[in-house]
Motif scaffolding. Structure first.
Motif, mmCIF file in Angstrom:
data_model
loop_
_atom_site.group_PDB
_atom_site.id
_atom_site.type_symbol
_atom_site.label_atom_id
_atom_site.label_comp_id
_atom_site.label_asym_id
_atom_site.label_seq_id
_atom_site.Cartn_x
_atom_site.Cartn_y
_atom_site.Cartn_z
ATOM 1 N N THR A 18 -25.789 93.298 35.260
ATOM 2 C CA THR A 18 -24.573 93.397 35.025
ATOM 3 C C THR A 18 -23.815 92.147 34.835
ATOM 4 N N ALA A 19 -23.709 91.201 35.786
ATOM 5 C CA ALA A 19 -23.126 90.223 35.773
ATOM 6 C C ALA A 19 -23.293 89.517 34.714
ATOM 7 N N SER A 20 -24.213 89.002 33.900
ATOM 8 C CA SER A 20 -24.652 88.358 33.073
ATOM 9 C C SER A 20 -24.196 89.073 31.757
ATOM 10 N N LEU A 21 -23.876 90.808 31.547
ATOM 11 C CA LEU A 21 -23.684 91.105 30.617
ATOM 12 C C LEU A 21 -21.738 91.005 30.703
ATOM 13 N N LEU A 22 -21.256 91.117 31.612
ATOM 14 C CA LEU A 22 -20.000 90.843 32.327
ATOM 15 C C LEU A 22 -19.691 88.810 31.374
ATOM 16 N N TYR A 23 -20.392 88.183 31.501
ATOM 17 C CA TYR A 23 -20.630 87.060 31.280
ATOM 18 C C TYR A 23 -19.969 86.572 29.410
ATOM 19 N N LEU A 24 -21.643 88.000 28.748
ATOM 20 C CA LEU A 24 -21.009 87.584 27.561
ATOM 21 C C LEU A 24 -20.291 88.241 27.122
ATOM 22 N N LEU A 25 -19.838 88.837 27.629
ATOM 23 C CA LEU A 25 -18.077 89.844 27.148
ATOM 24 C C LEU A 25 -17.278 90.009 27.175
ATOM 25 N N LYS A 26 -17.153 88.645 27.769
ATOM 26 C CA LYS A 26 -15.568 88.814 28.861
ATOM 27 C C LYS A 26 -15.039 88.144 27.572
ATOM 28 N N ASP A 27 -15.071 87.175 26.176
ATOM 29 C CA ASP A 27 -14.578 86.618 25.389
ATOM 30 C C ASP A 27 -14.014 87.567 24.575
ATOM 31 N N GLU A 28 -14.877 88.870 24.503
ATOM 32 C CA GLU A 28 -14.840 89.873 23.463
ATOM 33 C C GLU A 28 -13.755 90.440 23.421
ATOM 34 N N TYR A 29 -13.586 90.840 24.991
ATOM 35 C CA TYR A 29 -12.953 92.056 25.619
ATOM 36 C C TYR A 29 -12.101 92.026 26.744
ATOM 37 N N ARG A 30 -11.441 93.324 26.892
ATOM 38 C CA ARG A 30 -10.446 93.136 27.993
ATOM 39 C C ARG A 30 -10.813 94.092 29.102
ATOM 40 N N PHE A 31 -11.352 93.232 29.957
ATOM 41 C CA PHE A 31 -12.111 94.125 30.928
ATOM 42 C C PHE A 31 -11.650 94.462 32.214
ATOM 43 N N VAL A 32 -11.883 95.005 33.123
ATOM 44 C CA VAL A 32 -12.943 95.547 35.014
ATOM 45 C C VAL A 32 -13.794 94.900 35.093
ATOM 46 N N ALA A 33 -14.202 94.516 35.775
ATOM 47 C CA ALA A 33 -15.480 95.328 36.342
ATOM 48 C C ALA A 33 -15.068 95.755 37.622
ATOM 49 N N VAL A 34 -15.814 96.703 38.275
ATOM 50 C CA VAL A 34 -15.987 97.323 39.269
ATOM 51 C C VAL A 34 -17.377 97.205 40.399
ATOM 52 N N ASP A 35 -17.674 97.016 41.495
ATOM 53 C CA ASP A 35 -19.079 96.793 42.183
ATOM 54 C C ASP A 35 -18.616 98.167 42.839
ATOM 55 N N ALA A 36 -19.992 98.644 42.312
ATOM 56 C CA ALA A 36 -19.237 100.497 43.461
ATOM 57 C C ALA A 36 -20.618 100.834 44.070
ATOM 58 N N ASP A 37 -21.209 99.657 45.042
ATOM 59 C CA ASP A 37 -21.740 99.537 46.268
ATOM 60 C C ASP A 37 -21.074 99.394 47.195
ATOM 61 N N ALA A 38 -20.229 100.242 47.905
ATOM 62 C CA ALA A 38 -19.681 100.012 49.001
ATOM 63 C C ALA A 38 -20.841 99.507 50.051
ATOM 64 N N ASP A 39 -22.388 100.089 50.415
ATOM 65 C CA ASP A 39 -22.833 99.813 50.895
ATOM 66 C C ASP A 39 -23.153 98.088 51.521
ATOM 67 N N ALA A 40 -23.501 97.829 50.449
ATOM 68 C CA ALA A 40 -23.869 96.790 50.205
ATOM 69 C C ALA A 40 -23.473 95.828 48.851
ATOM 70 N N PRO A 41 -21.921 95.479 48.483
ATOM 71 C CA PRO A 41 -21.593 95.256 47.517
ATOM 72 C C PRO A 41 -22.118 93.706 46.981
ATOM 73 N N ASN A 42 -22.041 93.095 45.933
ATOM 74 C CA ASN A 42 -23.004 91.911 45.681
ATOM 75 C C ASN A 42 -22.842 91.402 43.982
ATOM 76 N N LEU A 43 -22.237 92.372 43.662
ATOM 77 C CA LEU A 43 -21.338 92.314 42.528
ATOM 78 C C LEU A 43 -20.483 90.735 42.328
ATOM 79 N N ASP A 44 -19.788 90.474 43.396
ATOM 80 C CA ASP A 44 -18.777 89.035 43.923
ATOM 81 C C ASP A 44 -19.372 87.843 43.790
ATOM 82 N N LEU A 45 -20.628 88.031 44.289
ATOM 83 C CA LEU A 45 -21.697 86.536 45.113
ATOM 84 C C LEU A 45 -22.007 86.324 43.866
ATOM 85 N N LEU A 46 -22.866 87.090 42.830
ATOM 86 C CA LEU A 46 -23.114 87.212 41.500
ATOM 87 C C LEU A 46 -22.442 85.855 41.015
ATOM 88 N N LEU A 47 -20.977 86.737 41.090
ATOM 89 C CA LEU A 47 -20.312 85.718 40.111
ATOM 90 C C LEU A 47 -19.550 84.999 40.658
#
Length: 295
Positions: A18-47
């Motif tokens: 997910t983190a790498s996909l967000l990175y590759l799409l960031k320049d072409e699309y306007r989006f919001v990312a959601v880390d929906a693992d409330a028990d163990a969120p980690n997308l913020d660490l990878l970003l």
């Protein structure tokens, strides 16, 4: 479009993909990312997120409270508690907040009216930031011992929808939790499609099949990414299952030591090691996402 990335099984590399996909799409699309693992969120660490710009508490869980002044110390509440969360401390009956489920059995059996009450407490926090890559990220953290992880995910998505309207964003990309519990149901519900991530092992196949049933329940199209694709070359059942179900395979990512190294650097692997085999495969997957999904 609301796009969900799910796996069924933990540890298959869903968040790193997910983190790498967000990175590759960031320049072409306007989006919001959601880390929906409330028990163990980690997308913020990878970003590489270092701080949160805004936080909101979710008050929704309930726990029992015992008024020690009116309590006659009969012990009935302790005997009847189905979760064994009432203990005697210094002669008083006390409810453990970490294990109380708010079922109110203790309040129903207490012979002294008003001695045991249910009180609302915080379930967790939903938070927002702008990543160093320019797109907003919404995450959540469930408090220890609290229920309502599904409600936290719903709150995340509602906040994301509001941001989409305020900032004119095109898409919401949701990194779901593992399993098929309430967090995953809240993630997939209302989405347009789901990208499943799996590895070629019997355990991953079993769990991704369960996740796919949730996707089918919501009548959504699904795609598949096979991560660590060369880890078990003799295992063909995952590809055969996808073919039988008519699930398009977006691509296969080989096992690559660059991925765990990039995680320690707090960067998507396509940014940290752009010349790696995994990065090459991920760029091909991102191109298919552009052509087949976000076109």
């Amino acid at each position: 479009m609301q796009l969900v990335i799910a796996s069924g099984k933990g540890g298959v590399g869903k968040s790193t993909v997910t983190a790498s996909l967000l990175y590759l799409l960031k320049d072409e699309y306007r989006f919001v990312a959601v880390d929906a693992d409330a028990d163990a969120p980690n997308l913020d660490l990878l970003l590489g997120v270092e701080r949160w710009e805004e936080e909101r508490e979710l008050i929704g869980a309930k726990v029992a409270r015992i008024n020690t002044e009116s309590c006659i110390r009969c012990g009935i509440c302790q005997e009847r508690c189905p979760y064994d969360c009432i203990k005697v401390i210094d002669g008083d009956y006390v409810v453990s907040e970490l294990t109380c489920e708010g079922c109110n059995v203790c309040g129903l059996v207490c012979p002294v009216p008003g001695t045991i009450t249910l009180e609302e407490v915080r379930s967790g926090v939903v938070r927002k930031t702008t990543t160093r890559y320019g797109f907003p990220l919404i995450s959540a953290q469930l408090d220890v011992g609290r229920p309502n992880s599904g409600k936290l995910v719903t709150e995340e998505k509602e906040w994301a929808k509001k941001l989409m309207g305020e900032l004119g964003l095109e898409h919401m990309i949701v990194d779901s939790a593992a399993g098929i519990g309430c967090q995953v149901i809240a993630s997939i519900g209302g989405a347009d499609l789901t990208i499943l991530v799996a590895e070629p092992t019997p355990a991953s196949l079993s769990d991704v099949q369960r996740a796919y049933k949730v996707v089918q329940h919501f009548r959504q199209p699904a795609y598949l990414i096979i991560n660590k694709a060369d880890l078990n070359p003799g295992f063909t059942a995952l590809r055969e299952w996808a073919e039988a179900e008519g699930i398009p395979i977006l691509g296969e990512i080989p096992y690559d030591r660059a991925i765990p190294r990039s995680m320690s650097m707090l960067k998507p692997f396509v940014e940290a090691f752009p010349d790696s085999k995994a990065a090459d495969a991920m760029r091909e997957i991102a191109e298919k996402v552009r052509e087949e999904i976000l076109r």
